[in-house]
Design an enzyme around this catalytic site. Sequence first.
Site, mmCIF file in Angstrom:
data_model
loop_
_atom_site.group_PDB
_atom_site.id
_atom_site.type_symbol
_atom_site.label_atom_id
_atom_site.label_comp_id
_atom_site.label_asym_id
_atom_site.label_seq_id
_atom_site.Cartn_x
_atom_site.Cartn_y
_atom_site.Cartn_z
ATOM 1 N N GLY A 109 -25.563 10.997 -20.296
ATOM 2 C CA GLY A 109 -25.368 9.593 -19.918
ATOM 3 C C GLY A 109 -24.435 9.482 -18.722
ATOM 4 N N ARG A 154 -21.163 1.538 -19.462
ATOM 5 C CA ARG A 154 -21.219 2.676 -18.546
ATOM 6 C C ARG A 154 -21.371 2.214 -17.095
ATOM 7 N NH1 ARG A 154 -25.175 6.216 -22.018
ATOM 8 N NH2 ARG A 154 -26.452 6.186 -20.163
ATOM 9 N N ASP A 213 -17.821 8.339 -25.034
ATOM 10 C CA ASP A 213 -17.543 8.341 -26.475
ATOM 11 C C ASP A 213 -16.206 9.017 -26.808
ATOM 12 O OD1 ASP A 213 -20.035 7.287 -26.503
ATOM 13 O OD2 ASP A 213 -20.912 8.731 -27.872
ATOM 14 N N MET A 270 -20.723 1.502 -27.833
ATOM 15 C CA MET A 270 -21.321 2.820 -28.003
ATOM 16 C C MET A 270 -20.379 3.659 -28.873
ATOM 17 S SD MET A 270 -23.315 3.846 -24.532
ATOM 18 C CE MET A 270 -24.854 3.044 -24.106
ATOM 19 N N GLY A 271 -20.781 4.884 -29.144
ATOM 20 C CA GLY A 271 -19.995 5.756 -30.015
ATOM 21 C C GLY A 271 -20.900 6.240 -31.131
ATOM 22 N N THR A 325 -17.587 11.953 -21.144
ATOM 23 C CA THR A 325 -18.287 11.209 -22.199
ATOM 24 C C THR A 325 -17.515 9.942 -22.487
ATOM 25 O OG1 THR A 325 -18.632 11.050 -24.572
ATOM 26 C CG2 THR A 325 -17.225 12.823 -23.916
HETATM 27 O O1 F6P Z 1 -23.511 9.759 -24.092
HETATM 28 C C1 F6P Z 1 -23.328 9.181 -25.305
HETATM 29 C C2 F6P Z 1 -23.695 7.753 -25.299
HETATM 30 O O2 F6P Z 1 -22.745 7.046 -24.602
HETATM 31 C C3 F6P Z 1 -23.813 7.306 -26.762
HETATM 32 O O3 F6P Z 1 -22.730 6.596 -27.231
HETATM 33 C C4 F6P Z 1 -25.083 6.483 -26.756
HETATM 34 O O4 F6P Z 1 -25.667 6.575 -28.020
HETATM 35 C C5 F6P Z 1 -25.872 7.107 -25.685
HETATM 36 O O5 F6P Z 1 -24.960 7.518 -24.721
HETATM 37 C C6 F6P Z 1 -26.958 6.212 -25.096
HETATM 38 O O6 F6P Z 1 -27.434 6.762 -23.928
HETATM 39 P P1 F6P Z 1 -28.850 6.526 -23.234
HETATM 40 O O7 F6P Z 1 -29.394 5.221 -23.716
HETATM 41 O O8 F6P Z 1 -28.531 6.512 -21.788
HETATM 42 O O9 F6P Z 1 -29.709 7.672 -23.614
#
Ligand code: F6P
Length: 367
Positions: free
Chosen positions: A12, A295, A147, A189-190, A145
């Site tokens: 991510g 993000r 998270d 998120m998390g 990350t």
């Molecule tokens: O990288 C972890 C994260 O931030 C998680 O908390 C979340 O579940 C995930 O990314 C979602 O990412 P994407 O929708 O970009 O695959």
Amino acid sequence: MTMRIAVLTGGGDCPGLNGAIKWVTKTALDPLLEHKRTVTFDVLGIKEGWKGLVEVDPDDPRSLAQHVLPLDEEVVRTWDRYGGTNLGTSRTNPFNPKNDRSDKVIENIRKLGIDVIVAIGGEDTLGVAYKLHKLGIRTVGIPKTIDGDLVGTEYSLGFDSAVNIIMEEIDRLRTTAGSHNRIFVVETMGRHAGWLALHGGECSGAYIILIPECPFEMDRVCELLQERRGREIQYSIIVVSEGAKMGGIQEFYKDDKLDEFGHRSLGGIASRIADEIERRTGYEARYVILSHLQRGGSPSARDRLMARWFGIAAVEMIMNEDYGRMVSFLHGEITSVPLKEVIDKLRLVDVDKHYDTDRYNGKRGTL
Ligand code: F6P
């Protein structure tokens, strides 16, 4: 001797990645450091994480232009101000057991003349870096990350920017929540770890914070809301991690799809909590899923600073031939840890230390 550094971002995206790429590049190419070194460097950006190394055809100039970007000080000059990753990212796993392309990656690394890879990412991206290291490829990791669940470091890029976004959005919600006397459930998120919800909730004064590390019961959530009614203000903010476990079960997935690392997309627990609150208490409840807003945008001051320090440290590690390791921030200092110690583990909230299991919130004191 000239060494070729390849830098890539995987998993991510988040604010801070561009700064790390910039500072790897600037430090490697710094003309004032050149005369103190026995090696010189050139730097290649690999586009879209490991996908770039899987898909590039080094003998085809068009494919090279598509997957590889030579980096110099001029190219990266302004990058640290911007979020996202200018190199692009992916969740491609060259070691995916169903589609193993690790041989191709190793062949491409050799054909591109890459001497060392700086991989900026979380557990999945760094897991690939570790596997390549075991196969004889020189790798260095930089932790990223939102998270905050990577072990071996007390800071990973993106976390502070995300917490600031959560805080700002909750500040915004308070005015409308207050005007309507509503409960607002805010989903962060998390996936495994509750750091984002806990720190985001604590710094914005949320009434209830629900994290994956401590399963919660709706009865108790409603009881807490009822206890508060009439005592103070009439609205409440609940912050919940996407991976929180209602009645001990993690069941809020967006769909059935698995990514190349075997993860399913989480999301939707906030809507269920809001429904349950309305059904059980009669209080009006609404929900907001912050999702990828967490993000987005430009990096916070802390992410810019850490990106700079991490990028510089990665080049120092290359100078010292400290391969197979990740830059880390421990006890206020930049250091490094073996990648081996970082993968297949998670840095979770220590419930005994940081969480009040009765109040469903951050701990107040030692009781
Ligand atoms: O990288 C972890 C994260 O931030 C998680 O908390 C979340 O579940 C995930 O990314 C979602 O990412 P994407 O929708 O970009 O695959």
